[in-house]
Design a protein around this motif. Structure first.
Motif, mmCIF file in Angstrom:
data_model
loop_
_atom_site.group_PDB
_atom_site.id
_atom_site.type_symbol
_atom_site.label_atom_id
_atom_site.label_comp_id
_atom_site.label_asym_id
_atom_site.label_seq_id
_atom_site.Cartn_x
_atom_site.Cartn_y
_atom_site.Cartn_z
ATOM 1 N N HIS A 5 -22.436 -1.952 90.937
ATOM 2 C CA HIS A 5 -23.313 -2.675 90.015
ATOM 3 C C HIS A 5 -24.546 -3.238 90.713
ATOM 4 C CE1 HIS A 5 -20.267 -2.363 86.900
ATOM 5 N NE2 HIS A 5 -19.380 -2.883 87.733
ATOM 6 N N GLU B 148 -23.451 -9.031 84.403
ATOM 7 C CA GLU B 148 -23.185 -10.463 84.523
ATOM 8 C C GLU B 148 -21.686 -10.705 84.680
ATOM 9 O OE1 GLU B 148 -26.073 -13.374 82.364
ATOM 10 O OE2 GLU B 148 -25.573 -11.806 80.923
ATOM 11 N N ASP B 149 -21.349 -11.404 85.756
ATOM 12 C CA ASP B 149 -19.958 -11.786 85.999
ATOM 13 C C ASP B 149 -19.984 -12.990 86.933
ATOM 14 O OD1 ASP B 149 -17.253 -12.007 86.283
ATOM 15 O OD2 ASP B 149 -17.016 -10.240 87.555
ATOM 16 N N ASN C 45 -21.012 -16.037 91.863
ATOM 17 C CA ASN C 45 -21.780 -15.048 91.114
ATOM 18 C C ASN C 45 -21.381 -13.649 91.565
ATOM 19 O OD1 ASN C 45 -23.588 -13.603 89.637
ATOM 20 N ND2 ASN C 45 -25.425 -14.461 90.569
ATOM 21 N N ARG C 46 -20.619 -12.972 90.721
ATOM 22 C CA ARG C 46 -20.164 -11.615 91.033
ATOM 23 C C ARG C 46 -21.027 -10.552 90.364
ATOM 24 N NH1 ARG C 46 -15.862 -15.038 90.155
ATOM 25 N NH2 ARG C 46 -15.948 -14.590 87.915
ATOM 26 N N GLY C 47 -22.064 -10.979 89.654
ATOM 27 C CA GLY C 47 -22.958 -10.060 88.979
ATOM 28 C C GLY C 47 -24.115 -9.645 89.860
#
Length: 301
Positions: free
Chosen positions: A37, A145-146, A170-172
């Motif tokens: 991503h 967004e994750d 923030n994993r996005g």
């Protein structure tokens, strides 16, 4: 008889070899770097842990990043490609960073990073062990967004506003930040609401694939006295609840949460006279002890 002796020698040598191999065993966790991503110009970070069974000695490690030539410069290790794991370290962290150029082509890029230990010193069984982690890099043009957050109410001093510790994960692949928050303050019995605070700005931004820690204060128009209180805090992103926490915190005497080293220095400055007297008495007592010991020895001789 000779055959028996030969089997005995082989068994001892084999046991020695196996014992040394087990002692030198290596592992890695997790066994992958999944930088998916990603968008052009994105930066991704993760941590790999090299694990040892019995870290009795310093262990030299050489890393080799195996990726297509045009992708290889994107990946770096915070340890460099050659480093030493100190004696006694069972889990050694290696930070991996993927920096995607702004003009790269979209696509999937795969490879691996291999960590190889140097052979043992002379006189030992020379075994070079290796562990590896796969690398998967996916660069696209879609936003992902994750994110989430963990919260904790912090103790404060007299005159301070209520404050909350935040760890924002923030994993996005785009920067994220809260858009609003609310704080409800209750008495020690959690029965009377003393204040309600809303906050709609000045939240720190967290970059993609990064965890960030910070503190958020909620100003109230009065001072809290020493004691315990209840608080309920909620954080939002575009009117969507992201994280909420209800808990107890304490209001402490002014100066209680000051820097520990400063507190020690203050104690020394305040009680230096007593400390000097105690030191002198200790030296005097030790001198008396030595004199009695010498006298006892002379009488014995």
């Amino acid at each position: 008889m000779r055959v028996g002796m030969w089997l005995l020698v082989c068994g001892i040598a084999g046991g020695f070899f196996i014992a040394n191999e087990a002692r030198a065993g290596l592992g890695i966790s997790p066994p992958y770097v999944h930088a998916t991503h990603l968008v052009k110009g994105a930066r991704y970070s993760s941590v790999l842990y090299i694990v040892q069974g019995q870290p009795d000695e310093d262990l030299k490690i050489k890393a080799d990043i195996e990726l297509p030539a045009r992708v290889r410069p994107w990946v770096t290790l915070d340890t460099g490609l050659e480093f030493t794991i100190p004696k006694g370290t069972r889990q050694f962290p290696v930070g991996v960073t993927v920096q995607v150029p702004p003009d790269v082509e979209l696509g999937n890029y795969n490879g691996r990073v291999v960590f190889t230990s140097s052979p043992g010193q002379a006189g030992q069984v020379t075994i070079a062990l290796a562990v590896q982690a796969s690398i998967a890099i996916v660069v696209g043009n879609d936003t992902f967004e994750d994110f989430g957050a963990s919260l904790r109410h912090l103790d404060i001093e007299e005159g301070w506003d209520p404050r909350v510790y935040v760890r924002f994960d923030n994993r996005g692949n785009i920067p994220e930040a809260f858009s609003g928050a609310s704080y409800e303050l209750y008495d020690q019995f959690n029965s009377v609401r003393l204040a309600f605070v809303q906050k709609n700005a000045d939240f720190p931004e967290t970059l993609p694939f990064v965890s960030k820690e910070y503190t958020v204060e909620f100003p109230i128009n009065f001072n809290l006295s020493i004691g315990q209180y209840w608080g309920t805090v909620s954080f939002y992103k575009n009117d969507k609840l992201i994280a909420s926490q209800k808990g107890v915190f304490s209001v402490l005497k002014r100066g209680s949460l000051a820097n520990s080293s400063a507190s020690i220095l203050g104690f020394i400055r305040t009680y230096w006279m007593y400390e000097t007297i105690i030191l002198v008495l200790a030296i005097f007592a030790y001198g008396v002890f030595l004199r009695k010991r010498r006298r006892a020895r002379s009488l014995y001789l």
